[in-house]
Design an enzyme around this catalytic site. Sequence first.
Site, mmCIF file in Angstrom:
data_model
loop_
_atom_site.group_PDB
_atom_site.id
_atom_site.type_symbol
_atom_site.label_atom_id
_atom_site.label_comp_id
_atom_site.label_asym_id
_atom_site.label_seq_id
_atom_site.Cartn_x
_atom_site.Cartn_y
_atom_site.Cartn_z
ATOM 1 C CB SER A 1 47.523 19.447 9.464
ATOM 2 O OG SER A 1 48.270 18.247 9.352
ATOM 3 C CE1 TYR B 1 43.883 17.766 5.494
ATOM 4 C CE2 TYR B 1 46.123 17.196 6.145
ATOM 5 C CZ TYR B 1 44.824 17.527 6.480
ATOM 6 O OH TYR B 1 44.467 17.622 7.802
HETATM 7 N N1 LIG Z 1 42.153 13.509 12.053
HETATM 8 C C1 LIG Z 1 43.408 13.861 11.853
HETATM 9 O O1 LIG Z 1 44.327 13.023 11.914
HETATM 10 C C2 LIG Z 1 43.756 15.302 11.590
HETATM 11 C C3 LIG Z 1 45.113 15.664 11.648
HETATM 12 C C4 LIG Z 1 45.474 16.990 11.414
HETATM 13 C C5 LIG Z 1 44.503 17.938 11.136
HETATM 14 N N2 LIG Z 1 43.189 17.549 11.072
HETATM 15 C C6 LIG Z 1 42.206 18.582 10.747
HETATM 16 O O2 LIG Z 1 41.267 18.644 11.785
HETATM 17 C C7 LIG Z 1 40.040 19.182 11.290
HETATM 18 C C8 LIG Z 1 38.890 18.321 11.739
HETATM 19 O O3 LIG Z 1 39.056 17.033 11.156
HETATM 20 P P1 LIG Z 1 38.531 15.684 11.842
HETATM 21 O O4 LIG Z 1 39.688 14.791 11.923
HETATM 22 O O5 LIG Z 1 37.726 15.988 13.040
HETATM 23 O O6 LIG Z 1 37.637 15.150 10.621
HETATM 24 P P2 LIG Z 1 36.106 14.676 10.516
HETATM 25 O O7 LIG Z 1 35.953 14.287 9.085
HETATM 26 O O8 LIG Z 1 35.802 13.721 11.592
HETATM 27 O O9 LIG Z 1 35.295 16.017 10.808
HETATM 28 C C9 LIG Z 1 35.323 17.101 9.925
HETATM 29 C C10 LIG Z 1 33.971 17.786 9.953
HETATM 30 O O10 LIG Z 1 34.032 18.918 9.068
HETATM 31 C C11 LIG Z 1 32.835 18.955 8.310
HETATM 32 N N3 LIG Z 1 33.071 19.646 7.044
HETATM 33 C C12 LIG Z 1 33.906 19.257 6.051
HETATM 34 N N4 LIG Z 1 33.817 20.112 5.026
HETATM 35 C C13 LIG Z 1 32.906 21.051 5.376
HETATM 36 C C14 LIG Z 1 32.379 22.183 4.724
HETATM 37 N N5 LIG Z 1 32.783 22.510 3.482
HETATM 38 N N6 LIG Z 1 31.462 22.936 5.367
HETATM 39 C C15 LIG Z 1 31.036 22.594 6.601
HETATM 40 N N7 LIG Z 1 31.492 21.520 7.266
HETATM 41 C C16 LIG Z 1 32.421 20.753 6.661
HETATM 42 C C17 LIG Z 1 32.476 17.495 8.103
HETATM 43 O O11 LIG Z 1 31.093 17.343 7.750
HETATM 44 C C18 LIG Z 1 32.828 16.890 9.446
HETATM 45 O O12 LIG Z 1 31.742 16.913 10.346
HETATM 46 C C19 LIG Z 1 40.222 19.276 9.766
HETATM 47 O O13 LIG Z 1 40.553 20.607 9.408
HETATM 48 C C20 LIG Z 1 41.396 18.357 9.508
HETATM 49 O O14 LIG Z 1 42.089 18.678 8.319
HETATM 50 C C21 LIG Z 1 42.798 16.268 11.308
#
Ligand SMILES: NC(=O)c1ccc[n+]([C@@H]2O[C@H](COP(=O)([O-])OP(=O)(O)OC[C@H]3O[C@@H](n4cnc5c(N)ncnc54)[C@H](O)[C@@H]3O)[C@@H](O)[C@H]2O)c1
Length: 245
Positions: free
Chosen positions: A135, A148
């Site tokens: 991130s 985080y």
């Molecule tokens: N959405 C944002 O603004 C953003 C910004 C920067 C980074 N990220 C990162 O992107 C990645 C994806 O996030 P997203 O936004 O798609 O979120 P999301 O919540 O839509 O999807 C995350 C997925 O990961 C799965 N997950 C979580 N913990 C888990 C575990 N212990 N074992 C197996 N599966 C697990 C969840 O069930 C979910 O399906 C994450 O690492 C998040 O930190 C997101």
Amino acid sequence: MLENRHIMITGAASGIGKAAASIFAAYGATLMLVDRDDRVRDVADSLPDAHSAIADITDSAAIAAIIASFPKIDGAFNNAGIEGLGGAMLPITEYPDEEYERVMAVNVRGLWTCLKAQLPGLQANGGGAIVNTASVMGWLGAAGMAAYAASKHAVIGLTRSVSLEAAPHGVRVNAVLPGAVETPMLTERGFKANPGFADFAASVHPLGRIARAEEVAEAAAWLLSAKSSFVTGHTLAVDGGMSAQ
Ligand SMILES: NC(=O)c1ccc[n+]([C@@H]2O[C@H](COP(=O)([O-])OP(=O)(O)OC[C@H]3O[C@@H](n4cnc5c(N)ncnc54)[C@H](O)[C@@H]3O)[C@@H](O)[C@H]2O)c1
């Protein structure tokens, strides 16, 4: 771009991982989609050449068994992660220790577990590529999100260190650093838990909006493909210019 590649994606039931599944499939990859949420089955069913497994990325035995069930592994998109506290922001003085432990367990220990399980197969194949989702909070501080941000700084440390260990084996390891992305993490949790955050999030990106999940997945696809063959240990911001300020 990813023809004949066997690629594992974690967090594939939702958001960036789900978008990556569609895009990598369109580029010709055979996929192993992993999530603790059983909706990962629906994602796999909607795509050609996609298999799914329901598992927690912190469960090393389950992750090893999933990799062993796959004919080979050429790449991995280690993307599963959590934001903590359902998206609520709290200063360290009020932040529950148990939630800090949970964020670190998934975002750092979970990634550690996946990397450890994936590398022997990639090295045995004579090479491949791994992309980890960090991130921009892996570079920047974030008031109210110290756990985080600390976990995402650790993702970058793991990415850089493991890239050095894996390079002699022909395995490249990079990270994508999204800014705010339109996924359930943000739109269903973060924006609801923090009134006014949606407008603020758009305003801190010089491009004037938050990202679509597909825009992050495209960057990951490039890093997994042979088109980035001399790129390793790199942290690629996909943040609309946020970190350039
Ligand atoms: N959405 C944002 O603004 C953003 C910004 C920067 C980074 N990220 C990162 O992107 C990645 C994806 O996030 P997203 O936004 O798609 O979120 P999301 O919540 O839509 O999807 C995350 C997925 O990961 C799965 N997950 C979580 N913990 C888990 C575990 N212990 N074992 C197996 N599966 C697990 C969840 O069930 C979910 O399906 C994450 O690492 C998040 O930190 C997101």
